[in-house]
Design a protein around this motif. Structure first.
Motif, PDB file in Angstrom:
ATOM      1  N   GLN A 103       0.816  -1.220   0.000  1.00  0.00           N
ATOM      2  CA  GLN A 103       0.000   0.000   0.000  1.00  0.00           C
ATOM      3  C   GLN A 103       0.845   1.264   0.000  1.00  0.00           C
ATOM      4  N   PHE A 133       1.638   2.041  -3.439  1.00  0.00           N
ATOM      5  CA  PHE A 133       0.380   2.475  -4.068  1.00  0.00           C
ATOM      6  C   PHE A 133       0.105   3.954  -3.742  1.00  0.00           C
ATOM      7  N   LEU A 134       0.303   4.319  -2.472  1.00  0.00           N
ATOM      8  CA  LEU A 134       0.038   5.702  -2.047  1.00  0.00           C
ATOM      9  C   LEU A 134       1.037   6.675  -2.681  1.00  0.00           C
ATOM     10  N   VAL A 166      -5.548  -4.394  -7.754  1.00  0.00           N
ATOM     11  CA  VAL A 166      -5.603  -2.967  -7.471  1.00  0.00           C
ATOM     12  C   VAL A 166      -6.741  -2.783  -6.479  1.00  0.00           C
ATOM     13  N   PRO A 167      -6.498  -2.223  -5.296  1.00  0.00           N
ATOM     14  CA  PRO A 167      -5.217  -1.857  -4.700  1.00  0.00           C
ATOM     15  C   PRO A 167      -4.310  -3.084  -4.540  1.00  0.00           C
ATOM     16  N   ARG A 227      -1.530  -5.903  -3.185  1.00  0.00           N
ATOM     17  CA  ARG A 227      -1.174  -6.630  -1.952  1.00  0.00           C
ATOM     18  C   ARG A 227       0.217  -7.228  -2.143  1.00  0.00           C
ATOM     19  N   GLU A 245     -14.074 -11.636  -9.735  1.00  0.00           N
ATOM     20  CA  GLU A 245     -13.077 -10.721  -9.164  1.00  0.00           C
ATOM     21  C   GLU A 245     -12.582  -9.729 -10.187  1.00  0.00           C
ATOM     22  N   PHE A 246     -12.171  -8.557  -9.696  1.00  0.00           N
ATOM     23  CA  PHE A 246     -11.626  -7.557 -10.610  1.00  0.00           C
ATOM     24  C   PHE A 246     -10.804  -6.532  -9.840  1.00  0.00           C
ATOM     25  N   PRO A 247      -9.836  -5.864 -10.548  1.00  0.00           N
ATOM     26  CA  PRO A 247      -9.156  -4.742  -9.941  1.00  0.00           C
ATOM     27  C   PRO A 247     -10.167  -3.614  -9.810  1.00  0.00           C
ATOM     28  N   GLY A 248     -10.192  -2.949  -8.673  1.00  0.00           N
ATOM     29  CA  GLY A 248     -11.208  -1.922  -8.522  1.00  0.00           C
ATOM     30  C   GLY A 248     -10.956  -1.030  -7.338  1.00  0.00           C
ATOM     31  N   MET A 249     -11.686   0.071  -7.302  1.00  0.00           N
ATOM     32  CA  MET A 249     -11.576   1.000  -6.182  1.00  0.00           C
ATOM     33  C   MET A 249     -12.943   1.438  -5.719  1.00  0.00           C
ATOM     34  N   PHE A 250     -12.957   1.826  -4.453  1.00  0.00           N
ATOM     35  CA  PHE A 250     -14.149   2.353  -3.801  1.00  0.00           C
ATOM     36  C   PHE A 250     -13.894   3.848  -3.684  1.00  0.00           C
TER      37      PHE A 250
END
Ligand SMILES: [Zn+2]
Lengths: 394, 181
Positions: free
Chosen positions: B41, B44-45, B66-67, B69, B130-135
């Motif tokens: 992370q 990522f940040l 994404v995000p 691990r 499943e998928f790469p994704g963001m909230f």
């Protein structure tokens, strides 16, 4: 699926007693007093005393709700756990059904002949609202900076389910109507009512598409069961209710990385429980169900996860009355969390207790119309994550 | 239940009784935390501060996280190659919030979404689940767009804060906004 037990057990396990307190907001009793009231009643109904109990299992959701640290230790005396092997289990909202699962393995393993299983929750301590307590379940780095409210994820999931399965809010509201109506016959019920779909749609919009009456209330309360090995059960009662299968799983907390329209966490737990129970066609072999319904759409979602309907099929069956108490496959005949109330861990155990009362034909006005031989109860917890399932038969 | 449902134990209070209760304790816990973002992370940040959305690929199963691990949850192996995704994606689901974290009514509602991100090299054929994704938050769309379902499947991209305002947080993205085609 193979109809061969996937777990080797030393003894069959039965439920022989159950107890429950009123479910209400702002109970005068302390958490320990609530636990004791439910436990005492469960022992009475089994015709046993605390001296007959070998082990105690306690279930309670986050410490933050009751506002005391380490609730297992705190609740131990009120739950009859002093100087006995006593443990607290906790998988968020999944806890209530995890309690009979943990109690089951205490007996099935041969470790204990009898177990007192108690679940307690007191949500109304938290100020200004227990929603604030939920702020601490989010990922501190990736999620909390966005200032989330727990209702967000359920609203997101409900919206996805509506889209994926082409379901209207009107249809989903029928779950709330059904469960609150069923709860009119439950003596513990907090939110029993005769309401209409319009009442749900006209209630306060919290996080669209979630209205106030789509959601279960904030509650306090406790429930308890007594479990016994086959020998003990046959000694104390002529009508034991057998735990035929248990299942539990965790998915990851990365809920935004997966399809939200189907509860994978329930399906995996259900498969485990059905395999143990030798059930190959749950939609045919299960007579009634208590799926977890903290939100109305969740009951439909969970009916599909429990494989009691095909994916996206539950809304149509609901409209046809399939899940009514007099229907083909009654769901939440108790009134569920939407009707009876949602003291989290106690609410899940209330569902397991409903299997016991229904299978003993002791549910009174709530008794489902058709003959019942086998029921399933399920709960879910945390970030679309924990699935807990128990199958019981008479 | 065996007693036919006669009165159950438990006593409850009215709002008025509650206020008059001598045992009422008002308390604000003074607990503070400094969280570590950890191995994956943190990178990522850092990427967000540079205006990039980084993911990581599992060398065994090919999943793109994404995000990111540090490990593949399925293979239980360390993840390998870092990949940059464009940040474009489509709305998986979206809602309108009228309440705050503490359930107070908000003056201005917020639109919240899960965005399924496009990730080159990730076929998703193995498991559509499943998928790469963001909230994140969604902007440039109306409450009406959410309620009619127009936003679901809509193509969106991140709206970045100006570089000097970025601090290495998910809030370096102000929100996701529609891609004008
Ligand atoms: Zn992998």
């Amino acid at each position: 699926m193979v109809s061969r037990p996937n777990i080797h057990v030393k003894s069959k396990v039965a439920v022989v007693g159950a107890g429950i307190t009123l479910f209400r907001r702002r109970m005068l009793e302390t958490p320990r007093e609530l636990a004791w009231e439910a436990a005492r009643q469960a022992l009475d109904s089994a015709g046993l005393t605390l001296r007959d109990i070998d082990c105690v299992v306690i279930g309670s959701a986050p410490d933050a709700f009751d506002g005391v640290h380490m609730k297992g230790e705190y609740l131990a005396d009120g739950s009859g756990g002093l100087f006995k092997p006593t443990v607290r289990v906790y998988v968020g909202g999944g806890t209530g059904v995890f309690v009979p699962i943990a109690a089951w393995w205490h007996v099935a393993s041969g470790l204990c002949r009898t177990v007192l299983a108690v679940a307690e929750e007191k949500m109304s301590h938290a100020r200004p609202h227990p929603q604030g307590v939920f702020a601490y379940i989010w990922d501190p780095v990736l999620e909390r900076p966005l200032g989330p409210n727990l209702l967000w994820i359920f609203a997101l999931e409900m919206r996805r389910y509506m889209h994926k399965c082409n379901v209207s809010k009107e249809t989903i509201a029928l779950v709330s109507v059904k469960n609150k109506r069923n709860a009119l016959d439950h003596p513990a019920a907090q939110a029993a009512a005769n309401i209409t779909v319009e009442d749900v749609l006209n209630s306060e919009v919290l996080v669209w598409p979630v209205n106030r009456l789509d959601v279960s209330p904030v509650s306090d309360g406790a429930a308890a069961l007594v479990l016994a090995s086959e020998n003990e059960a046959r000694r104390v009662t002529d009508s034991p209710v057998w735990i035929e299968g248990v299942g539990w799983t965790l998915d990851n907390t990365h809920w935004y990385n997966r399809e939200l329209g189907y509860p994978r966490y329930v399906q995996y737990a259900a498969r485990m429980a059905y395999k143990m129970a030798g059930i190959e066609r749950p939609w045919r072999d299960i007579d009634f169900a208590e799926p977890y319904d903290p939100f109305d759409y969740k009951e439909l979602h969970h009916i599909e996860g429990l494989m009691l309907a095909r994916p996206c099929e539950a809304p149509k069956l609901l409209e046809e009355g399939w899940f009514d108490r007099s229907g083909e496959l009654p769901t939440s005949p108790s009134g569920g969390l939407l009707g009876v109330g949602n003291p989290i861990a106690a609410a899940g155990l209330m569902k397991a207790a409903e299997l016991f009362w229904q299978l003993r034909y002791e549910a009174g006005a709530r008794q489902v119309k058709k003959p019942v031989h086998r029921g399933v109860a399920q709960a879910w917890g945390d970030l679309m994550q924990a699935g807990t399932v128990v199958v019981m038969g008479n | 239940m065996p007693d036919g449902g006669k009165k159950l134990p438990g006593t409850y209070l009215s709002e008025k009784d509650l206020r008059a209760l001598p045992g009422l304790v008002e308390h604000t816990p003074d607990a503070k935390y400094m969280f570590s973002a950890g191995q994956a992370q943190s990178r990522f940040l850092q990427g967000l501060r540079e205006g990039k959305i980084l993911g990581v690929k599992c060398p065994r199963c090919g999943r793109v996280y994404v995000p990111p691990r540090s490990y593949c949850e399925y293979c239980f192996a360390p993840t390998g190659e870092w990949v940059e995704v464009s940040g474009e994606g489509e709305v998986h689901t979206a809602v309108v919030s009228y309440i705050s974290t503490f359930r107070e009514r908000m003056e201005k509602p917020e639109i919240i979404a899960v965005v399924r991100l496009y990730a080159p090299g990730y076929t998703g054929k193995r498991d559509e689940y499943e998928f790469p994704g963001m909230f994140h938050k969604l902007c440039g769309v109306s409450e009406e767009d959410v309620k009619t379902g127009r936003v679901i499947g809509m193509r969106v991209k991140p709206k970045w804060r100006p570089p000097e305002e970025r601090i290495g947080s998910v809030t370096d993205i102000e929100c996701f906004e529609p891609v004008k085609s």
